[in-house]
Design a protein around this motif. Structure first.
Motif, PDB file in Angstrom:
ATOM      1  N   CYS A 123     -23.365  21.762 100.167  1.00  0.00           N
ATOM      2  CA  CYS A 123     -21.999  21.604  99.672  1.00  0.00           C
ATOM      3  C   CYS A 123     -21.658  20.117  99.539  1.00  0.00           C
ATOM      4  O   CYS A 123     -22.059  19.305 100.376  1.00  0.00           O
ATOM      5  CB  CYS A 123     -21.024  22.273 100.623  1.00  0.00           C
ATOM      6  SG  CYS A 123     -21.199  24.059 100.627  1.00  0.00           S
ATOM      7  N   CYS A 164     -21.073  29.812  95.939  1.00  0.00           N
ATOM      8  CA  CYS A 164     -20.794  29.331  97.308  1.00  0.00           C
ATOM      9  C   CYS A 164     -19.366  29.719  97.719  1.00  0.00           C
ATOM     10  O   CYS A 164     -18.399  29.208  97.160  1.00  0.00           O
ATOM     11  CB  CYS A 164     -20.957  27.804  97.369  1.00  0.00           C
ATOM     12  SG  CYS A 164     -20.433  27.102  98.946  1.00  0.00           S
ATOM     13  N   ALA A 219     -17.650  28.976 100.353  1.00  0.00           N
ATOM     14  CA  ALA A 219     -16.856  27.870 100.931  1.00  0.00           C
ATOM     15  C   ALA A 219     -16.284  26.993  99.817  1.00  0.00           C
ATOM     16  O   ALA A 219     -15.083  26.656  99.823  1.00  0.00           O
ATOM     17  CB  ALA A 219     -17.734  27.040 101.865  1.00  0.00           C
ATOM     18  N   CYS A 220     -17.133  26.626  98.856  1.00  0.00           N
ATOM     19  CA  CYS A 220     -16.660  25.761  97.765  1.00  0.00           C
ATOM     20  C   CYS A 220     -15.661  26.503  96.878  1.00  0.00           C
ATOM     21  O   CYS A 220     -14.661  25.916  96.437  1.00  0.00           O
ATOM     22  CB  CYS A 220     -17.845  25.270  96.923  1.00  0.00           C
ATOM     23  SG  CYS A 220     -18.835  24.034  97.781  1.00  0.00           S
ATOM     24  N   ARG A 248     -13.620  28.792  97.801  1.00  0.00           N
ATOM     25  CA  ARG A 248     -12.345  28.867  98.546  1.00  0.00           C
ATOM     26  C   ARG A 248     -11.606  27.530  98.456  1.00  0.00           C
ATOM     27  O   ARG A 248     -10.404  27.471  98.277  1.00  0.00           O
ATOM     28  CB  ARG A 248     -12.641  29.252  99.990  1.00  0.00           C
ATOM     29  CG  ARG A 248     -11.530  30.045 100.622  1.00  0.00           C
ATOM     30  CD  ARG A 248     -11.942  30.781 101.866  1.00  0.00           C
ATOM     31  NE  ARG A 248     -12.875  30.068 102.713  1.00  0.00           N
ATOM     32  CZ  ARG A 248     -14.030  30.564 103.135  1.00  0.00           C
ATOM     33  NH1 ARG A 248     -14.404  31.761 102.758  1.00  0.00           N
ATOM     34  NH2 ARG A 248     -14.824  29.876 103.917  1.00  0.00           N
ATOM     35  N   MET A 249     -12.368  26.444  98.608  1.00  0.00           N
ATOM     36  CA  MET A 249     -11.747  25.110  98.554  1.00  0.00           C
ATOM     37  C   MET A 249     -11.133  24.843  97.187  1.00  0.00           C
ATOM     38  O   MET A 249     -10.034  24.303  97.086  1.00  0.00           O
ATOM     39  CB  MET A 249     -12.794  24.031  98.843  1.00  0.00           C
ATOM     40  CG  MET A 249     -12.983  23.762 100.303  1.00  0.00           C
ATOM     41  SD  MET A 249     -11.478  23.079 101.013  1.00  0.00           S
ATOM     42  CE  MET A 249     -11.741  23.505 102.703  1.00  0.00           C
ATOM     43  N   ALA A 280     -10.104  27.070  95.082  1.00  0.00           N
ATOM     44  CA  ALA A 280      -8.928  27.932  94.938  1.00  0.00           C
ATOM     45  C   ALA A 280      -7.743  27.339  95.694  1.00  0.00           C
ATOM     46  O   ALA A 280      -6.592  27.383  95.232  1.00  0.00           O
ATOM     47  CB  ALA A 280      -9.250  29.325  95.465  1.00  0.00           C
ATOM     48  N   TYR A 300     -14.862  18.932 104.004  1.00  0.00           N
ATOM     49  CA  TYR A 300     -13.957  20.051 104.222  1.00  0.00           C
ATOM     50  C   TYR A 300     -14.433  20.982 105.316  1.00  0.00           C
ATOM     51  O   TYR A 300     -13.731  21.869 105.740  1.00  0.00           O
ATOM     52  CB  TYR A 300     -13.657  20.792 102.922  1.00  0.00           C
ATOM     53  CG  TYR A 300     -14.843  21.376 102.229  1.00  0.00           C
ATOM     54  CD1 TYR A 300     -15.381  20.740 101.128  1.00  0.00           C
ATOM     55  CD2 TYR A 300     -15.410  22.558 102.651  1.00  0.00           C
ATOM     56  CE1 TYR A 300     -16.459  21.263 100.468  1.00  0.00           C
ATOM     57  CE2 TYR A 300     -16.486  23.088 102.001  1.00  0.00           C
ATOM     58  CZ  TYR A 300     -17.019  22.441 100.907  1.00  0.00           C
ATOM     59  OH  TYR A 300     -18.083  22.973 100.259  1.00  0.00           O
ATOM     60  N   GLU A 350      -8.564  28.189 105.842  1.00  0.00           N
ATOM     61  CA  GLU A 350      -8.420  28.145 104.379  1.00  0.00           C
ATOM     62  C   GLU A 350      -7.812  29.430 103.830  1.00  0.00           C
ATOM     63  O   GLU A 350      -6.909  29.390 103.002  1.00  0.00           O
ATOM     64  CB  GLU A 350      -9.779  27.897 103.695  1.00  0.00           C
ATOM     65  CG  GLU A 350     -10.393  26.549 103.986  1.00  0.00           C
ATOM     66  CD  GLU A 350     -11.298  26.587 105.206  1.00  0.00           C
ATOM     67  OE1 GLU A 350     -11.314  27.616 105.910  1.00  0.00           O
ATOM     68  OE2 GLU A 350     -11.984  25.595 105.462  1.00  0.00           O
ATOM     69  N   ASP A 351      -8.316  30.564 104.324  1.00  0.00           N
ATOM     70  CA  ASP A 351      -7.813  31.839 103.798  1.00  0.00           C
ATOM     71  C   ASP A 351      -6.331  32.018 104.134  1.00  0.00           C
ATOM     72  O   ASP A 351      -5.546  32.463 103.300  1.00  0.00           O
ATOM     73  CB  ASP A 351      -8.639  33.005 104.368  1.00  0.00           C
ATOM     74  CG  ASP A 351     -10.025  33.051 103.718  1.00  0.00           C
ATOM     75  OD1 ASP A 351     -10.140  32.506 102.597  1.00  0.00           O
ATOM     76  OD2 ASP A 351     -10.953  33.589 104.324  1.00  0.00           O
ATOM     77  N   LEU A 400      -4.316  29.724 101.971  1.00  0.00           N
ATOM     78  CA  LEU A 400      -4.283  30.212 100.597  1.00  0.00           C
ATOM     79  C   LEU A 400      -3.293  31.366 100.475  1.00  0.00           C
ATOM     80  O   LEU A 400      -2.463  31.407  99.567  1.00  0.00           O
ATOM     81  CB  LEU A 400      -5.695  30.665 100.200  1.00  0.00           C
ATOM     82  CG  LEU A 400      -5.981  30.875  98.726  1.00  0.00           C
ATOM     83  CD1 LEU A 400      -5.596  29.661  97.911  1.00  0.00           C
ATOM     84  CD2 LEU A 400      -7.468  31.169  98.534  1.00  0.00           C
ATOM     85  N   ARG A 417      -2.861  18.852 103.246  1.00  0.00           N
ATOM     86  CA  ARG A 417      -3.349  20.128 103.773  1.00  0.00           C
ATOM     87  C   ARG A 417      -3.165  20.204 105.289  1.00  0.00           C
ATOM     88  O   ARG A 417      -2.809  21.248 105.828  1.00  0.00           O
ATOM     89  CB  ARG A 417      -4.817  20.311 103.389  1.00  0.00           C
ATOM     90  CG  ARG A 417      -5.287  21.730 103.601  1.00  0.00           C
ATOM     91  CD  ARG A 417      -6.615  21.948 102.961  1.00  0.00           C
ATOM     92  NE  ARG A 417      -6.566  21.820 101.506  1.00  0.00           N
ATOM     93  CZ  ARG A 417      -7.647  21.899 100.743  1.00  0.00           C
ATOM     94  NH1 ARG A 417      -8.830  22.067 101.277  1.00  0.00           N
ATOM     95  NH2 ARG A 417      -7.535  21.799  99.436  1.00  0.00           N
TER      96      ARG A 417
END
Lengths: 163, 194
Positions: A3, A32, A34-35, A37-38, A40, B108, B116-117, B120, B183
């Motif tokens: 990543c 991926c 993780a990527c 999600r980031m 988004a 990150y 993160e979830d 979001l 963030r």
């Protein structure tokens, strides 16, 4: 591919990554979690920031900004008044008064800095040095003689120190 | 020519109609930018007035080969950042120290791990505007300015670099740092008000 850094991902989200980074991330990110999600999350943050309500600009502020063009800087106002002053008899008096005030203000300036003040030599010393220098000079100086100005300055400095 | 003479010539060369056109074209955007930076309509009004006054007074110094818009927004940003810094200094609270931590290289992976979830989901929910507003107010004014330029106004990095007179690479790194700071602040907000 591992990543990328957050900075690279952030630039990619803004379509500002380099072509090489873009190619790599376009292949990597969809696979991926993780990527993905980031990315988004960056998009969601952008949407949430853009959605913050902002009041409209007050109409009278526009008028106030447009009124700035009627303002003149102080020197322009002064010059206009001086010009007008020379054109009219009453204004001429005002302009003259302004000139007197300017002279008074100018005359009350602070004394010169110390470095300049140190070079001041009393007039008596100057006159005495001048007399001695004039008497010691031959009527037709030889061509190899040093410039008189240098002699004078050196002599004056010595005179001042003694004084 | 004397200093005053030069300034007078420059001032007399100001095309009033061009300035008025600029006010009408960019006034609203300037107000919105200032409001997002300072969070108050009254203060935004003062900032916009101060920035346009400076633009008017220094119009003669502008290089016509460069973008007038970029020059103006540099003035506005500088006026806004200085004003907010002064205000925050008066409050004697270092928001940076509270919510941003150091300026080191972040990845990150160590950023709000596992959140993160939740973040979001929280962002997508309705009624999160207050948390977003508070998070934006909690980051430093420099980060706020860059977030507004990039995420709200959608400026390209090149535009931002021109407005801030910094290299492209600096913009890229500042945008990512501002996002991380935002963030973290938002993560704190969503923990407080889940």
């Amino acid at each position: 591919m591992s990543c990328p850094s957050f900075e690279t991902l952030s630039a990619y989200a803004d379509r500002e990554a380099s072509p090489a980074e873009t190619a790599l991330l376009a292949a990597h990110a969809p696979a991926c979690p993780a990527c993905s999600r980031m990315l988004a999350l960056i998009a969601a943050e952008r949407r949430s920031l853009s959605a913050l309500p902002v009041p409209s600009m007050p109409p009278d502020l526009t008028a106030s900004l447009l009124a700035l063009t009627a303002r003149r800087p102080w020197w322009e106002t002064l010059l206009s008044e001086l010009r007008a002053g020379f054109a009219q008899p009453t204004g001429a008096v005002a302009a003259a008064a302004l000139a007197v005030v300017a002279v008074l203000v100018w005359g009350r300036r602070e004394p010169p800095p110390a470095a300049v003040a140190e070079l001041e030599v009393p007039v008596e010393v100057l006159m005495a040095a001048h007399r001695r220098y004039a008497l010691s000079m031959p009527l037709t100086p030889p061509e190899s003689a040093p410039p008189p100005a240098q002699l004078q300055v050196a002599g004056l400095a010595a005179e001042r120190d003694v004084y | 020519m004397s200093q005053i003479g030069r300034a007078t010539v420059a001032f007399e060369a100001v095309p009033t109609s061009l300035f008025e056109e600029f006010v009408r074209g960019y006034g609203e955007r300037a107000f919105q930018f200032a409001y997002r930076i300072c969070g108050s309509a009254d203060e935004a009004r003062e900032l916009v007035q101060a920035a346009f006054t400076r633009l008017w007074e220094r119009w003669g110094e502008h290089d016509p080969a460069r973008s007038l818009e970029a020059w103006f927004f540099r003035i506005l940003r500088s006026v806004a950042v200085d004003a907010v810094r002064r205000r925050e200094r008066r409050r004697s609270v270092s928001l940076d120290a509270l919510v941003e931590g150091g300026d080191g290289e972040d990845t990150y992976a160590d950023l709000v791990p596992g959140r993160e979830d939740a973040l979001l989901e929280a962002l997508e929910r309705r009624g999160r505007q207050e948390a977003v507003r508070r998070a934006l107010a909690a980051v430093s004014v420099e980060h706020r300015a860059i977030l507004v330029l990039c995420d709200v106004e959608g400026r390209t990095y090149e535009d931002i670099a021109r407005a801030l007179t910094v290299p492209l690479g600096t913009v890229r790194s500042r945008v990512s740092r501002a996002r991380l700071a935002f963030r973290r602040a938002l993560s704190g907000e969503t923990e407080v008000t889940p």
